[in-house]
Scaffold this active site. Structure first.
Site, PDB file in Angstrom:
ATOM      1  N   ASP A  14       0.813  -1.224   0.000  1.00  0.00           N
ATOM      2  CA  ASP A  14       0.000   0.000   0.000  1.00  0.00           C
ATOM      3  C   ASP A  14       0.847   1.275   0.000  1.00  0.00           C
ATOM      4  O   ASP A  14       0.695   2.140   0.882  1.00  0.00           O
ATOM      5  CB  ASP A  14      -0.935  -0.012   1.218  1.00  0.00           C
ATOM      6  CG  ASP A  14      -1.760  -1.282   1.285  1.00  0.00           C
ATOM      7  OD1 ASP A  14      -2.254  -1.715   0.240  1.00  0.00           O
ATOM      8  OD2 ASP A  14      -1.898  -1.845   2.389  1.00  0.00           O
ATOM      9  N   GLU A 192     -10.859  -0.648  -4.667  1.00  0.00           N
ATOM     10  CA  GLU A 192     -10.398   0.013  -3.444  1.00  0.00           C
ATOM     11  C   GLU A 192      -9.142   0.813  -3.788  1.00  0.00           C
ATOM     12  O   GLU A 192      -8.817   1.004  -4.960  1.00  0.00           O
ATOM     13  CB  GLU A 192     -10.086  -1.047  -2.381  1.00  0.00           C
ATOM     14  CG  GLU A 192      -9.067  -2.088  -2.842  1.00  0.00           C
ATOM     15  CD  GLU A 192      -8.833  -3.208  -1.857  1.00  0.00           C
ATOM     16  OE1 GLU A 192      -9.380  -3.175  -0.738  1.00  0.00           O
ATOM     17  OE2 GLU A 192      -8.083  -4.135  -2.204  1.00  0.00           O
TER      18      GLU A 192
HETATM   19  O1  FUB Z   1      -3.289  -3.913   2.754  1.00  0.00           O
HETATM   20  C1  FUB Z   1      -4.574  -4.078   3.288  1.00  0.00           C
HETATM   21  C2  FUB Z   1      -5.605  -3.750   2.258  1.00  0.00           C
HETATM   22  O2  FUB Z   1      -5.365  -4.560   1.094  1.00  0.00           O
HETATM   23  C3  FUB Z   1      -5.542  -2.327   1.746  1.00  0.00           C
HETATM   24  O3  FUB Z   1      -6.195  -1.421   2.574  1.00  0.00           O
HETATM   25  C4  FUB Z   1      -6.114  -2.498   0.391  1.00  0.00           C
HETATM   26  O4  FUB Z   1      -5.907  -1.418  -0.463  1.00  0.00           O
HETATM   27  C5  FUB Z   1      -5.431  -3.765  -0.077  1.00  0.00           C
HETATM   28  O5  FUB Z   1      -4.129  -3.509  -0.522  1.00  0.00           O
END
Ligand code: FUB
Length: 294
Positions: A14, A192
């Site tokens: 991330d 996301e």
């Molecule tokens: O790393 C945890 C979660 O997985 C993140 O918040 C999302 O974007 C995905 O990468």
């Protein structure tokens, strides 16, 4: 730059770059080696910095679940921004006894230590409130977008730790025109990890996306808009899906070049829960299209 992991000592994911002066700060999450319940096991946020994109300084743990009294799990995808000499680190976390919420850590230094506000900034009591992305527009208005499976935003107040309650939490219309036809819960590709910024007068929303059909991994795609609050127009795929279930964009300009930070599972022992941040150069077509640089 060879697209191999930047950080080799721990698993990181991330990526969220922030440029301040002649330094690029890279904020990341941290995948623990030892998993709990065979799921994302993430307790703290890390920071690395560089002045030449080759040599990186490890600033270690800069904020963690231990610093947030009301949270107990899931130190997920952050983003940091500077305003009036202070640094604001927006972090999704699991609120004890509830769903996901967005915390803010505040510091006088880009490398912390960050101090929690003491309460969530965004907390709808659901699981949508993850992956905040923050941007201050030319007129001084700051926006915080976030969300999975729906993209939502708030207009931050000048203090960056509260938002305009008269506008409230705005739900972006999740249409195929805006985010493409895809396999996530809204029927679009939007998954996301939004990354919001402006370049050459155009607003960009880059995000982790799902193609149509089951069992897909995330690719990176984008939408553009003439204004900070949409309407958004789907722009296409930037980076095809790879072997890792998730991917996550972080974009910035630094010393005359444009970069896309992302993650994969390429370190030894890598997996969907053991990821590594990487970077590649991008460029913009005449029509504003985002292209990976060959
Ligand atoms: O790393 C945890 C979660 O997985 C993140 O918040 C999302 O974007 C995905 O990468």
């Amino acid at each position: 730059m060879d697209n191999t992991p930047i950080v080799k000592s721990i698993y990181t994911a991330d990526p969220a770059p922030m440029v301040s002066g002649d330094t690029l700060y890279l904020y990341t999450t941290h995948d623990e080696d030892k998993l709990i319940n065979d799921f994302y096991t993430m307790f703290d946020w890390r920071c690395f910095s560089t002045q030449d994109m080759e040599h990186w300084t490890d600033h270690g743990k800069i904020f963690s679940l231990d610093d947030i009294e009301w949270a107990d799990d899931r130190a997920w995808a952050p983003q940091c921004i500077e305003r009036n000499g202070k640094y604001y680190l927006y972090c999704p976390v699991h609120k004890t006894g509830s769903g996901m919420a967005i915390a803010v850590g505040v510091s006088d230094s880009p490398v912390g230590p960050f101090k929690d506000l003491g309460h969530p900034l965004v907390d709808e009591g659901d699981w949508n409130d993850i992956d905040p992305t923050v941007f201050i527009d030319d007129d001084g208005q700051a926006y915080l977008y976030f969300g999975n499976p729906e993209l939502r935003y708030v207009k931050l107040n000048e203090n960056m730790v509260s938002f305009d309650e008269t506008v409230g939490i705005v739900k972006v219309p999740m249409t195929v025109e805006s985010f493409g036809k895809g396999g996530h819960m809204t029927g679009t590709t939007y998954g996301e990890g939004p990354w919001f910024y402006k370049k050459n007068g155009l607003y960009y929303m880059v995000f982790a996306a799902f193609g149509e059909g089951k069992g897909r991994n995330e690719h990176l795609a984008y939408a553009t808009s003439q204004g900070p609050t949409g309407p958004w127009t789907y722009g296409g795929v930037i980076m095809e899906e790879g072997k890792c279930f998730t991917n996550h964009p972080g974009i910035c300009d630094f010393k005359g070049r444009s970069y896309l930070f992302y993650h994969n599972d390429q370190l030894p022992g890598g997996s969907l829960f053991h990821r590594s941040v990487c970077v590649t150069e991008i460029e913009y077509g005449a029509d504003g299209k985002i292209l990976l640089k060959k």
